[in-house]
Design a protein around this motif. Structure first.
Motif, PDB file in Angstrom:
ATOM      1  N   THR A 196     -15.346  -3.498  -9.770  1.00 57.25           N
ATOM      2  CA  THR A 196     -15.701  -2.120  -9.793  1.00 57.25           C
ATOM      3  C   THR A 196     -14.237  -1.331  -9.585  1.00 57.25           C
ATOM      4  O   THR A 196     -13.231  -1.981  -9.342  1.00 57.25           O
ATOM      5  N   GLN A 197     -14.511  -0.150  -9.581  1.00 60.96           N
ATOM      6  CA  GLN A 197     -13.277   0.747  -9.415  1.00 60.96           C
ATOM      7  C   GLN A 197     -12.652   0.419  -8.057  1.00 60.96           C
ATOM      8  O   GLN A 197     -11.234   0.568  -7.914  1.00 60.96           O
ATOM      9  N   SER A 198     -13.405  -0.114  -6.930  1.00 60.47           N
ATOM     10  CA  SER A 198     -12.950  -0.290  -5.469  1.00 60.47           C
ATOM     11  C   SER A 198     -11.945  -1.320  -5.577  1.00 60.47           C
ATOM     12  O   SER A 198     -11.072  -1.209  -4.842  1.00 60.47           O
ATOM     13  N   HIS A 199     -11.855  -2.003  -6.558  1.00 60.40           N
ATOM     14  CA  HIS A 199     -11.095  -3.388  -6.790  1.00 60.40           C
ATOM     15  C   HIS A 199      -9.611  -2.810  -7.101  1.00 60.40           C
ATOM     16  O   HIS A 199      -8.652  -3.957  -7.101  1.00 60.40           O
ATOM     17  N   MET A 200      -9.522  -1.796  -7.982  1.00 57.40           N
ATOM     18  CA  MET A 200      -8.395  -1.769  -8.776  1.00 57.40           C
ATOM     19  C   MET A 200      -7.106  -1.451  -7.853  1.00 57.40           C
ATOM     20  O   MET A 200      -6.119  -2.055  -8.119  1.00 57.40           O
ATOM     21  N   PRO A 201      -7.074  -0.905  -6.390  1.00 55.15           N
ATOM     22  CA  PRO A 201      -5.969  -0.974  -5.745  1.00 55.15           C
ATOM     23  C   PRO A 201      -5.294  -2.387  -5.428  1.00 55.15           C
ATOM     24  O   PRO A 201      -4.359  -2.629  -5.637  1.00 55.15           O
ATOM     25  N   TYR A 202      -6.378  -3.363  -5.073  1.00 58.34           N
ATOM     26  CA  TYR A 202      -6.113  -4.631  -5.110  1.00 58.34           C
ATOM     27  C   TYR A 202      -5.427  -5.243  -6.280  1.00 58.34           C
ATOM     28  O   TYR A 202      -4.438  -6.105  -6.328  1.00 58.34           O
ATOM     29  N   PHE A 203      -6.175  -4.965  -7.304  1.00 61.86           N
ATOM     30  CA  PHE A 203      -5.838  -5.582  -8.717  1.00 61.86           C
ATOM     31  C   PHE A 203      -4.440  -5.221  -9.013  1.00 61.86           C
ATOM     32  O   PHE A 203      -3.621  -5.920  -9.592  1.00 61.86           O
ATOM     33  N   ARG A 204      -3.922  -3.869  -8.788  1.00 63.62           N
ATOM     34  CA  ARG A 204      -2.747  -3.362  -9.213  1.00 63.62           C
ATOM     35  C   ARG A 204      -1.700  -4.243  -8.172  1.00 63.62           C
ATOM     36  O   ARG A 204      -0.608  -4.408  -8.941  1.00 63.62           O
ATOM     37  N   ARG A 205      -1.743  -4.369  -6.959  1.00 61.83           N
ATOM     38  CA  ARG A 205      -0.790  -5.173  -6.059  1.00 61.83           C
ATOM     39  C   ARG A 205      -0.951  -6.544  -6.711  1.00 61.83           C
ATOM     40  O   ARG A 205       0.355  -7.208  -6.699  1.00 61.83           O
ATOM     41  N   ARG A 206      -1.973  -7.074  -7.111  1.00 58.52           N
ATOM     42  CA  ARG A 206      -2.026  -8.458  -7.494  1.00 58.52           C
ATOM     43  C   ARG A 206      -1.197  -8.416  -8.885  1.00 58.52           C
ATOM     44  O   ARG A 206      -0.547  -9.634  -9.032  1.00 58.52           O
ATOM     45  N   MET A 207      -1.208  -7.780  -9.710  1.00 59.68           N
ATOM     46  CA  MET A 207      -0.584  -7.795 -10.951  1.00 59.68           C
ATOM     47  C   MET A 207       0.742  -7.889 -10.782  1.00 59.68           C
ATOM     48  O   MET A 207       1.519  -8.371 -11.625  1.00 59.68           O
ATOM     49  N   ARG A 218     -10.316  -6.796   3.196  1.00 55.95           N
ATOM     50  CA  ARG A 218     -11.008  -5.633   2.674  1.00 55.95           C
ATOM     51  C   ARG A 218     -12.336  -6.150   1.960  1.00 55.95           C
ATOM     52  O   ARG A 218     -12.319  -7.045   1.425  1.00 55.95           O
ATOM     53  N   SER A 219     -13.201  -5.424   2.287  1.00 58.76           N
ATOM     54  CA  SER A 219     -14.591  -5.974   1.822  1.00 58.76           C
ATOM     55  C   SER A 219     -14.502  -5.901   0.318  1.00 58.76           C
ATOM     56  O   SER A 219     -15.195  -6.806  -0.345  1.00 58.76           O
ATOM     57  N   SER A 220     -13.793  -4.953  -0.270  1.00 54.98           N
ATOM     58  CA  SER A 220     -13.879  -5.113  -2.000  1.00 54.98           C
ATOM     59  C   SER A 220     -13.043  -6.310  -2.382  1.00 54.98           C
ATOM     60  O   SER A 220     -13.211  -6.621  -3.370  1.00 54.98           O
ATOM     61  N   GLU A 221     -12.393  -6.936  -1.433  1.00 55.37           N
ATOM     62  CA  GLU A 221     -11.469  -8.002  -2.051  1.00 55.37           C
ATOM     63  C   GLU A 221     -12.071  -9.366  -1.494  1.00 55.37           C
ATOM     64  O   GLU A 221     -11.667 -10.606  -1.971  1.00 55.37           O
TER      65      GLU A 221
END
Length: 381
Positions: free
Chosen positions: A360-371, A151-154
């Protein structure tokens, strides 16, 4: 916005999926009731059954048999989401699917996959039920290909491997809500707690407090600023009972020997963060909705003054300190009503590394899974 325990009222709405519906002789999907419900632990979607062609219905197996077959196949969607396209292809080729089956498959997908699939299929369009199923299948294949690309945001962030993604999916899968799936720092994280990390759900106290402890553990390593992080209950107790109510909270900890002190704050329906930098003598308030927290900064400085008198027998001159609320253009901001808890955690993560808030906001789906993975393994990536 979230409550302290991650609660939320259920709400319903109707959604129009346009040309995804069955063809001639059936009720169009645009008129089907689509109920979307959100809660603190999950999101699910249910599409009402269309009016079926009687001739086609007679050729199908008894519904009780068909439904059990579909349920068995669909169970794997949660445990192994990367196999979604292959499983759906198997159903199309070897069984006799209709929109009830599609509804079942949708119900087994995560919110993110479901919406991407529906949006893709809607754009591609379909004139008949059979064509609609083919388009749906193509949408699943496109999604599978997309999810296997970075993902570009990741970019620049620690990648999540397929094995890690399977662990994350399993944590969200069915099980007893009260099952403890991670325990450390005298905090038990249940399956219900971990499900607050699903997309658009609200983080609760347990998840945030566990994550703060992970930050403290990391700070003990060489190269990181020394850190103390209060629990989410500290500020509430301070405001309701004054200094005496929290005087013992720092037993064994000298705040003034720390580089940083983090204070997660819950404001009825919103999470924010206060960051105290002892090196720079600053108290900063970070709010992902851009609201001011000058009073909160003042309350925390008053607490520090009393803590200094009690523990060090020293005054803390106000003139030497800077208190300020960060402006919206200075820090990342959320663009929904669900991610304030995530922004709190990521503010804390980056600040505790002395790193600029480059997310940014776009990173949040990734950060949720990572957490989810970090909490399960009790270590930060």
């Amino acid at each position: 916005m979230p409550g302290a325990l991650g609660g939320r009222d259920l709400w319903d709405r109707k959604t129009n999926f346009g040309s995804l519906g069955p063809g001639k002789g059936s009720q169009p999907v645009s008129s089907l009731p689509v109920v979307v419900k959100h809660c603190s632990a999950c999101s699910f979607l249910s599409v009402g059954p269309p009016v079926e062609d009687p001739d086609k219905a007679q050729a199908k197996k008894p519904k009780s048999v068909e439904l059990e077959i579909r349920k068995e196949v669909a169970k794997g969607y949660r445990d192994d989401p990367l196999q979604v396209p292959k499983r759906f292809e198997f159903i199309i080729k070897n069984q006799n699917p209709d929109w009830e089956d599609v509804d079942l498959l949708l119900g087994e997908m995560t919110e993110t996959r479901r919406q991407l699939v529906l949006n893709t299929a809607q754009v591609q369009g379909a004139e008949t039920s059979e064509e609609g199923l083919r388009q749906f299948h193509q949408a699943l294949l496109a999604l599978h290909e997309q999810e296997n690309k970075p993902r570009s945001s990741e970019k620049g962030l620690s990648p999540l491997t397929e094995a890690m993604e399977r662990e994350i999916a399993a944590a969200f899968a069915g099980g007893e809500p009260n099952e403890v799936i991670s325990s450390a720092f005298k905090i038990n994280i249940t399956r219900e707690d971990i499900c607050t990390l699903r997309r658009l759900c609200w983080l609760n106290d347990e998840v945030i407090n566990f994550y703060m402890m992970l930050l403290i553990e990391r700070s003990k390593k060489a190269g990181y600023p020394t850190l103390h992080a209060f629990s989410t209950f500290f500020y509430r107790k301070l405001v309701s009972g004054g200094y005496q109510a929290v005087r013992r909270w720092t037993r064994g900890v000298d705040l003034f020997k720390q580089d940083l002190v983090l204070v997660p704050i819950h404001l009825t329906d919103h999470w924010t963060l206060a960051a105290i930098d002892m090196r720079k003598k600053t108290i900063k308030y970070l709010d992902s909705l851009g609201q001011k927290g000058d009073k909160i900064c003042a309350t925390l400085f008053q607490y520090l003054q009393e803590e200094s008198r009690e523990k060090r027998k020293m005054e803390l001159p106000f003139s030497e300190w800077t208190l300020r609320s960060m402006e919206p253009h200075e820090i990342p901001q959320q663009f929904n009503n669900s991610d304030c808890g995530m922004f709190l955690c990521k503010y804390a993560d980056y600040i505790s590394q002395d790193k600029p808030l480059a997310f940014t906001q776009s990173h949040m789906p990734y950060f949720r899974r990572r957490m989810v993975w970090e909490i399960l393994h009790q270590e930060l990536l």
